[in-house]
Design an enzyme around this catalytic site. Structure first.
Site: not given
Ligand code: DX5
Ligand code: ZN
Length: 218
Positions: A7, A32, A34, A36, A65, A67, A136, A141-142, A144, A174-176, A196-197
């Site tokens: 991402s 990816h 994002d 928003m 993606h 959002m 998700m 939204g963010f 990390g 997606d996420g973490g 992402g992170s």
């Protein structure tokens, strides 16, 4: 096949072209992006102009993606900008079936995403039309944020639904996602991982992408 979709939300935006090329060279499968709008999620990021700019610097499929509220209003613009996969949130569009049909009519792959609290039954009537389902594993939204542990059981449920429907859709999470938890999510049946992170926060993108793939393949 395990795919990694870094991402760019965690990339250095002042060096975006180089950041995209670096993950491509590092073995990424998708890019990816994002999008928003500050309404559907509490953050504002990227629009079609940036998608177009990214398209010009990579051969990889753009995994967009959305959002945003009422994504149906913007699908033609994102398609024209070079999106290859367009994923909308089931919570964001009233006529999900029509929105998915619109994406496919434009010759793009259609994905549907579910927020952590959204039940998988929302997929039931559209599952046969989908190229991708996105679970998700954080509230969007963010980047990390920490992986929400109950997402693993949800991935297992979606895997079962896809298999029972005879669907070949990809199952994205997606996420973490990190090297430390990707194996359990892959074992639950996911095959495309947004990171992402984990990627852009590391010193060596190639080594991290490889480590993510190796861990997921175990
Ligand atoms: C969250 C975005 C994610 C995010 C992932 O709203 O949809 O794609 O950038 O970032 P990490 O991998 O850091 O959780
Ligand atoms: Zn995302």
């Amino acid at each position: 096949m395990i795919k990694i979709s870094p991402s760019i939300l965690s990339a250095d935006f002042a060096e975006l072209g180089a950041e995209v090329r670096a993950v491509e060279a590092g073995g990424a499968d998708y890019i990816h992006i994002d999008v928003m709008d500050g309404h559907f999620v509490p953050n504002i990021t990227i629009g079609p102009f940036i998608v177009k700019a990214v398209k010009a610097v990579t051969e990889l499929p753009l995994d967009v993606h959305l959002m945003i509220e009422n994504p149906e209003c913007y699908i033609p613009e994102f398609a024209a900008a070079g999106a290859d996969i367009i994923t909308v949130h089931a919570e964001s569009t009233v006529h999900l079936n029509a929105t998915v049909a619109e994406i496919k009519k434009l010759g793009k792959k259609a994905g549907v995403s579910l927020n952590p609290s959204t039940p998988v039954c929302l997929l039931e009537e559209v599952i046969g039309e989908l190229d991708l389902v996105l679970v998700m594993s954080v509230n969007p939204g963010f980047s990390g944020q920490s992986y929400i542990q109950s997402s693993t059981a949800k991935v297992r449920k979606v895997r079962k639904m896809l298999d029972e429907a005879g669907s070949k859709a990809e199952l994205q999470v997606d996420g973490g996602i990190k090297i430390s938890n990707i194996a359990e999510v892959a074992a639950a049946g996911a095959d495309v991982f947004v990171a992402g992170s984990a990627v852009y926060g590391s010193d060596d993108y190639k080594a991290t992408i490889e480590a993510l793939k190796n861990a997921a393949a175990k």
